[in-house]
Design a protein around this motif. Structure first.
Motif, mmCIF file in Angstrom:
data_model
loop_
_atom_site.group_PDB
_atom_site.id
_atom_site.type_symbol
_atom_site.label_atom_id
_atom_site.label_comp_id
_atom_site.label_asym_id
_atom_site.label_seq_id
_atom_site.Cartn_x
_atom_site.Cartn_y
_atom_site.Cartn_z
ATOM 1 N N SER A 101 -7.051 -53.482 18.626
ATOM 2 C CA SER A 101 -6.440 -53.244 19.941
ATOM 3 C C SER A 101 -5.945 -51.806 20.085
ATOM 4 O O SER A 101 -5.767 -51.316 21.195
ATOM 5 C CB SER A 101 -5.284 -54.219 20.173
ATOM 6 N N MET A 102 -5.741 -51.110 18.976
ATOM 7 C CA MET A 102 -5.255 -49.726 19.004
ATOM 8 C C MET A 102 -6.402 -48.714 19.096
ATOM 9 O O MET A 102 -6.157 -47.517 19.175
ATOM 10 C CB MET A 102 -4.423 -49.437 17.749
ATOM 11 N N GLN A 103 -7.655 -49.183 19.087
ATOM 12 C CA GLN A 103 -8.804 -48.274 19.077
ATOM 13 C C GLN A 103 -8.757 -47.281 20.227
ATOM 14 O O GLN A 103 -9.039 -46.103 20.055
ATOM 15 C CB GLN A 103 -10.107 -49.075 19.132
ATOM 16 N N SER A 104 -8.375 -47.735 21.400
ATOM 17 C CA SER A 104 -8.375 -46.833 22.554
ATOM 18 C C SER A 104 -7.326 -45.733 22.433
ATOM 19 O O SER A 104 -7.453 -44.680 23.042
ATOM 20 C CB SER A 104 -8.154 -47.626 23.842
ATOM 21 N N LEU A 105 -6.294 -45.962 21.621
ATOM 22 C CA LEU A 105 -5.254 -44.946 21.420
ATOM 23 C C LEU A 105 -5.644 -43.883 20.407
ATOM 24 O O LEU A 105 -5.130 -42.771 20.449
ATOM 25 C CB LEU A 105 -3.975 -45.621 20.905
ATOM 26 N N ALA A 150 5.524 -44.487 19.948
ATOM 27 C CA ALA A 150 5.513 -44.496 21.411
ATOM 28 C C ALA A 150 4.258 -45.190 21.934
ATOM 29 O O ALA A 150 4.313 -45.971 22.881
ATOM 30 C CB ALA A 150 5.596 -43.071 21.953
ATOM 31 N N ALA A 151 3.129 -44.917 21.301
ATOM 32 C CA ALA A 151 1.887 -45.564 21.715
ATOM 33 C C ALA A 151 1.941 -47.061 21.460
ATOM 34 O O ALA A 151 1.517 -47.862 22.292
ATOM 35 C CB ALA A 151 0.701 -44.944 20.967
ATOM 36 N N ALA A 152 2.493 -47.442 20.318
ATOM 37 C CA ALA A 152 2.607 -48.865 20.002
ATOM 38 C C ALA A 152 3.548 -49.553 20.981
ATOM 39 O O ALA A 152 3.322 -50.701 21.364
ATOM 40 C CB ALA A 152 3.104 -49.045 18.569
ATOM 41 N N MET A 156 2.549 -52.739 22.689
ATOM 42 C CA MET A 156 3.300 -53.888 22.189
ATOM 43 C C MET A 156 4.788 -53.631 22.439
ATOM 44 O O MET A 156 5.488 -53.140 21.554
ATOM 45 C CB MET A 156 3.039 -54.069 20.692
ATOM 46 N N PRO A 157 5.296 -53.948 23.633
ATOM 47 C CA PRO A 157 6.661 -53.602 24.008
ATOM 48 C C PRO A 157 7.740 -54.078 23.044
ATOM 49 O O PRO A 157 8.741 -53.424 22.865
ATOM 50 C CB PRO A 157 6.828 -54.252 25.385
ATOM 51 N N GLY A 158 7.573 -55.185 22.362
ATOM 52 C CA GLY A 158 8.600 -55.697 21.450
ATOM 53 C C GLY A 158 8.653 -54.969 20.132
ATOM 54 O O GLY A 158 9.596 -55.110 19.373
ATOM 55 N N ALA A 159 7.639 -54.177 19.824
ATOM 56 C CA ALA A 159 7.566 -53.509 18.523
ATOM 57 C C ALA A 159 8.678 -52.479 18.339
ATOM 58 O O ALA A 159 9.169 -52.289 17.247
ATOM 59 C CB ALA A 159 6.216 -52.840 18.347
ATOM 60 N N ALA A 160 9.088 -51.812 19.408
ATOM 61 C CA ALA A 160 10.118 -50.774 19.301
ATOM 62 C C ALA A 160 11.452 -51.361 18.882
ATOM 63 O O ALA A 160 12.172 -50.782 18.075
ATOM 64 C CB ALA A 160 10.267 -50.036 20.625
#
Length: 195
Positions: A101-105, A150-152, A156-160
């Motif tokens: 899912s992070m490939q685009s980043l 920041a990208a995560a 994934m909003p809960g990751a922060a």
């Protein structure tokens, strides 16, 4: 086609200022620089990259832009010729990102990381020469980690919130210690090469 071809290849006599040099790749794998009306090699293209000459490689038959695959081929050739710069662990991690899912980043993250490295390259070189353990490389790493967090957070909003726990600062400390150990090993290698 040694240095002369590279010099010719980088001159864009038929190219307008600000326009990339157009290189056509033919089915016989030959590359043709349209601005100099001459055949060139992958080595010549690598020289153009090093000389900051913008170019675009087009498939001669279809007209498709194949610059990405040609640049990748240059990297593969450099890595195969013993000029290995990409660690196996990095390559494994990069491959694992495909389909993730992070490939685009990753493209923008890698571009930002490389730009950050380029901006601090002279400071890093100076730090390695002086053997200082608290170097700009640690700051680059911290910046890269902040960009990834920041990208995560966007994906994934809960990751922060989970990252704000006290264990995160211990994790960062461990990462910095690992980075310092890697830098010490690199300094040792540089010292050995300098002898």
């Amino acid at each position: 086609m040694g240095a002369t071809a590279t010099g010719q290849a980088s001159m864009g006599k038929n190219t307008a200022p600000g326009e990339p040099v157009i290189v056509k790749k033919y089915a016989n794998r030959r590359l043709y620089n349209t601005s100099t009306s001459s055949y060139i090699t992958l080595e010549d293209l690598a020289g153009m990259v090093r000389d900051n000459v913008e170019f675009q490689v087009l498939d001669a038959k279809s007209g498709d832009d194949i610059t990405h695959s040609i640049l990748t081929q240059i990297i593969m050739d450099e890595e195969a010729s013993g000029e290995q710069m990409l660690p196996v662990s990095f390559l494994r991690q990069l491959i694992s990102m495909y389909g993730n899912s992070m490939q685009s980043l990753m493209p923008s993250y890698l571009e930002a990381s490389m730009e950050n490295f380029r901006q601090n390259q002279s400071k890093i070189r100076e730090a390695f020469e002086k053997g200082i353990s608290n170097t700009p490389l640690a700051k680059i790493h911290e910046t890269n980690m902040a960009m990834m967090r920041a990208a995560a957070d966007v994906l994934m909003p809960g990751a922060a919130k989970a990252a704000e726990k006290p264990a995160a600062s211990e994790s960062q400390s461990n990462e910095i210690d690992a980075l310092r150990a890697q830098m010490a090993a690199m300094q040792k290698k540089l010292d050995e090469l300098g002898k």
